[in-house]
Design a protein around this motif. Structure first.
Motif, PDB file in Angstrom:
ATOM      1  N   UNK A 125       0.806  -1.222   0.000  1.00  0.00           N
ATOM      2  CA  UNK A 125       0.000   0.000   0.000  1.00  0.00           C
ATOM      3  C   UNK A 125       0.836   1.268   0.000  1.00  0.00           C
ATOM      4  N   UNK A 126       2.146   1.148   0.130  1.00  0.00           N
ATOM      5  CA  UNK A 126       2.997   2.337   0.144  1.00  0.00           C
ATOM      6  C   UNK A 126       2.914   3.076  -1.186  1.00  0.00           C
ATOM      7  N   UNK A 127       2.890   4.408  -1.117  1.00  0.00           N
ATOM      8  CA  UNK A 127       2.923   5.209  -2.327  1.00  0.00           C
ATOM      9  C   UNK A 127       4.314   5.147  -2.948  1.00  0.00           C
ATOM     10  N   UNK A 128       4.366   5.506  -4.205  1.00  0.00           N
ATOM     11  CA  UNK A 128       5.644   5.455  -4.915  1.00  0.00           C
ATOM     12  C   UNK A 128       6.637   6.413  -4.270  1.00  0.00           C
ATOM     13  N   UNK A 129       7.833   5.914  -4.010  1.00  0.00           N
ATOM     14  CA  UNK A 129       8.875   6.735  -3.408  1.00  0.00           C
ATOM     15  C   UNK A 129       8.871   6.766  -1.898  1.00  0.00           C
ATOM     16  N   UNK A 130       7.860   6.155  -1.270  1.00  0.00           N
ATOM     17  CA  UNK A 130       7.801   6.157   0.194  1.00  0.00           C
ATOM     18  C   UNK A 130       8.834   5.185   0.752  1.00  0.00           C
ATOM     19  N   UNK A 131       9.422   5.557   1.885  1.00  0.00           N
ATOM     20  CA  UNK A 131      10.421   4.729   2.533  1.00  0.00           C
ATOM     21  C   UNK A 131       9.784   3.933   3.673  1.00  0.00           C
ATOM     22  N   UNK A 132      10.377   2.796   3.994  1.00  0.00           N
ATOM     23  CA  UNK A 132       9.884   1.933   5.066  1.00  0.00           C
ATOM     24  C   UNK A 132      11.058   1.359   5.840  1.00  0.00           C
ATOM     25  N   UNK A 133      10.791   0.979   7.088  1.00  0.00           N
ATOM     26  CA  UNK A 133      11.784   0.349   7.957  1.00  0.00           C
ATOM     27  C   UNK A 133      11.137  -0.856   8.614  1.00  0.00           C
ATOM     28  N   UNK A 139      13.803 -11.175  21.855  1.00  0.00           N
ATOM     29  CA  UNK A 139      14.284 -10.896  23.210  1.00  0.00           C
ATOM     30  C   UNK A 139      14.702  -9.437  23.363  1.00  0.00           C
ATOM     31  N   UNK A 140      14.920  -8.760  22.224  1.00  0.00           N
ATOM     32  CA  UNK A 140      15.215  -7.337  22.173  1.00  0.00           C
ATOM     33  C   UNK A 140      14.877  -6.859  20.772  1.00  0.00           C
ATOM     34  N   UNK A 141      14.817  -5.538  20.556  1.00  0.00           N
ATOM     35  CA  UNK A 141      14.508  -5.051  19.202  1.00  0.00           C
ATOM     36  C   UNK A 141      15.675  -5.303  18.250  1.00  0.00           C
ATOM     37  N   UNK A 142      15.347  -5.615  17.009  1.00  0.00           N
ATOM     38  CA  UNK A 142      16.346  -5.787  15.959  1.00  0.00           C
ATOM     39  C   UNK A 142      15.889  -4.981  14.738  1.00  0.00           C
ATOM     40  N   UNK A 143      16.709  -4.041  14.287  1.00  0.00           N
ATOM     41  CA  UNK A 143      16.424  -3.325  13.042  1.00  0.00           C
ATOM     42  C   UNK A 143      16.950  -4.199  11.897  1.00  0.00           C
ATOM     43  N   UNK A 144      16.047  -4.882  11.228  1.00  0.00           N
ATOM     44  CA  UNK A 144      16.464  -5.836  10.196  1.00  0.00           C
ATOM     45  C   UNK A 144      16.531  -5.181   8.819  1.00  0.00           C
ATOM     46  N   UNK A 145      15.922  -4.004   8.653  1.00  0.00           N
ATOM     47  CA  UNK A 145      16.021  -3.284   7.392  1.00  0.00           C
ATOM     48  C   UNK A 145      15.913  -1.797   7.671  1.00  0.00           C
ATOM     49  N   UNK A 146      16.982  -1.060   7.390  1.00  0.00           N
ATOM     50  CA  UNK A 146      16.958   0.388   7.553  1.00  0.00           C
ATOM     51  C   UNK A 146      16.052   1.020   6.505  1.00  0.00           C
TER      52      UNK A 146
END
Length: 634
Positions: A125-133, A139-146
């Motif tokens: 559903x993201x618009x064109x050019x929109x960024x996502x994370x 057991x703790x937060x993990x940023x798996x995709x910047x």
């Protein structure tokens, strides 16, 4: 939606330069040079007033006009207002639960499969050019995709994710998402989990800012809540026992088959009938031998990760003790203990004799009231009632009338002990925990609490410090808890390193101590057990039995999921709680300045003007000329 405007409207006065250009062009027309063959006829013709003619600009004039117009427009700094660029693509942060309960089976796949489809829909559903994370919560937060606007990259990264065997820590992951969203206005946060909102660990006000998407409804699960092994100090492993706590989390009765194995040999098999949401302890006695104990249950439930647990039954070692003490009563007491334990031996040395000659070949030593400067090689030691002023077991002061108030039940030195609250010490050394040790037993006097027993690894040896005096008679009812604590600590010190094992909870880091720490076998080929830092800290993301170290010197690690919240998978059903807090004001439209492009156009036109002017100069004949209508020679 787009618009136009200028950033320097005051520069409009430069439009007067166009009128100046026209005036200069008209004036220059009167000075036009006309080539003639002779001046004879021009001298005889009377001069006539120049008649007014229509304005007929040539190509060079138009080029110069365009140059001037481009420079004036660039000075005005026109811009295009692109509102679509400001509004398109609100950033998205997805917090995805990857804890053990997401492995529960539902209609249509596991809960994680359902959650991944929801996240895939959000990305679609993201618009064109929109960024996502993408942030996972285990057991703790993990940023798996910047931050990324590459839809294919986000989708591929999502496809590689899988749930772990750890408890979940959802609150910190949501707080991390809020921190990232703060730097980007109008960021949308979505949380996909099987936990209800009230169990997320964040406030209702914070939840009002996110789209909270819950998956899963089944409560069909029976799990092992705990597995403990009790082996009396310096007794045969067949005298040990194990207790498994089994809980039915379903709302209907469940029939469960339980099986226990030690190594490759079966120990016991039972069939249990558990009532709705009931708990039953299972006592297993007299194992066939020591070694790795694995208990499994078979109920065909929706969650399999808590149907298996492992523990270690120590093969046991006889008491082989070097006692350094000047107390005859203490020597006689330990002599009696050695006589009661088959295969045990106690050698007693006075302090003076020990200072003269270090003994050899002893694995465990007990120092009564002293901390010597030198130890024999490969000796693990227990220091009882260490004196003030030593550096190995620092003592703040000596106090009277202390009692035990707390202890670490998971430490192997206290394995099987359950009555330490009855331990009272008439005279105790108030220890301060050294850097190499961990407080294992805490006591309190009238003024303060302090460590009574500390233990750890020091210079490659197991070492423990006990801040209590061993007074005779040790076997009396008053001193029996202290004797049991001392023997249990000596048992831990006597175990060979290669034969010991670690029992840890998934998702909980634990210091491994010296020795081999790289996993060579286990779930996912050993990849489910991570080794972090120095000293090495073990963190298990997969439940199971791991082996570390070379063949013949291997060390076992038992990783179990003992978490009541993860095993209690019953939910009210899949629901969505949409954000109710108003979104931030839309970002201002993007103003794209066109001034520099006009300057570039002016430079290009200037080059064209120079080329036209040069061509005209080259085409003019080199002869005498006169101004028409002047009537005079030039």
């Amino acid at each position: 939606m787009s618009g136009f405007g200028v950033l320097n409207p005051a520069g409009a006065f430069t439009l007067a330069a166009i009128a100046l250009l026209v005036a200069l062009y008209l004036y220059d027309r009167r000075r036009q040079i006309v080539p003639v063959a002779t001046m004879f006829l021009w001298k005889r013709i009377a001069a006539q007033p120049l008649q007014r003619e229509r304005f007929r600009p040539d190509g060079l004039f138009w080029v110069r006009l365009l140059i001037l117009a481009a420079l004036i427009a660039a000075y005005l700094r026109p811009y295009v207002e692109d509102r679509a660029a400001g509004e398109s693509g609100a950033p998205l942060i997805v917090v995805l639960d990857t804890s053990a309960s997401m492995q529960a089976r539902e209609l249509g796949g596991t809960r994680f499969d359902l959650a991944r489809r929801r996240v895939s829909g959000l990305l679609g559903e993201l618009q064109h050019g929109a960024e996502a994370m993408l942030i996972t919560a285990a057991e703790r937060p993990h940023v798996v995709q910047r931050w990324s606007a590459d839809r294919a990259r986000l989708t591929d990264r999502l496809a590689t994710l899988a749930p772990t065997d750890t408890p979940t820590s959802l609150g910190p992951a949501i707080e991390l998402a809020f921190g990232e969203a703060y730097a980007r206005p109008q960021t949308h946060v979505a949380v996909v989990t099987d936990l209800p909102p009230e169990a997320s660990g964040v406030t209702p006000a914070a939840l009002a800012r996110v789209d909270y998407l819950q998956v899963g409804a089944s409560d069909d699960n029976v799990g092992i809540l705990s597995l403990t092994v009790d082996r009396p100090p310096f007794r045969a492993p067949t005298d040990a026992s194990a207790t498994a706590l089994i809980r039915n989390y379903a709302s209907v009765p469940k029939r469960v088959a339980l099986e226990a194995r030690v190594g490759s040999d079966p120990w016991e098999r039972r069939t249990l009938t558990l009532g709705p949401r009931s708990t039953e302890p299972v006592l297993l006695a007299h194992p066939p031998h020591g070694g790795p104990l694995v208990v499994t249950i078979d109920s065909g439930d929706a969650l399999a990760v808590d149907d298996r647990a492992g523990a270690w039954i120590s093969p046991g070692e006889p008491l082989d003790l070097l006692l350094v003490s000047d107390s005859r009563e203490l020597a006689a007491a330990f002599g009696g203990i050695a006589a009661a334990v088959p295969g045990s031996r106690v050698e007693v040395m006075s302090r003076a004799r020990y200072a003269e000659r270090l003994p050899a070949g002893r694995r465990t030593a007990l120092f009564d009231g002293i901390v010597p400067d030198e130890l024999p090689p490969a000796v693990n030691a227990l220091y009882v009632a260490p004196p003030p002023g030593n550096t190995l077991c620092p003592v703040a002061r000596v106090v009277d009338n202390a009692a035990v108030i707390d202890w670490e039940t998971d430490h192997p030195a206290l394995s099987g002990l359950a009555a330490l609250q009855a331990l009272e010490v008439g005279r105790a050394s108030e220890l301060t925990s050294p850097p190499w040790a961990t407080p294992v037993v805490l006591a309190a006097s009238r003024r303060r609490a302090f460590p009574l027993l500390v233990a750890g690894e020091h210079e490659g040896r197991r070492t423990a410090c006990l801040g209590a005096e061993l007074a005779a008679p040790l076997a009396s009812s008053d001193h029996l808890p202290l004797l049991v604590l001392t023997l249990s600590t000596l048992r831990w010190l006597s175990e060979p390193y290669a034969g010991t094992a670690l029992t840890i909870a998934t998702g909980a880091p634990i210091v491994a101590g010296p020795g081999p720490t790289q996993p060579i076998d286990g779930p996912d080929g050993g990849a489910g057990l991570r080794v972090i830092g120095d000293p090495p800290v073990l963190l298990a993301e997969r439940a199971g039995v791991y082996r570390m170290g070379p063949s013949g010197g291997e060390r076992l690690v038992f990783a179990n999921l003992f978490d009541d919240r993860e095993s209690d998978i019953g939910r009210d059903g899949a629901r969505d709680w949409r954000a109710t807090t108003e979104e931030a004001a839309p970002p201002p439209p993007v103003k794209r300045d066109l001034g520099w492009w006009l300057y570039v156009a002016a430079l290009a036109l200037l080059a064209l003007e120079w080329a036209l002017w040069s061509r005209r100069r080259a085409a003019e004949p080199q002869s005498v000329g006169a101004r028409p209508g002047s009537g005079v020679s030039p």
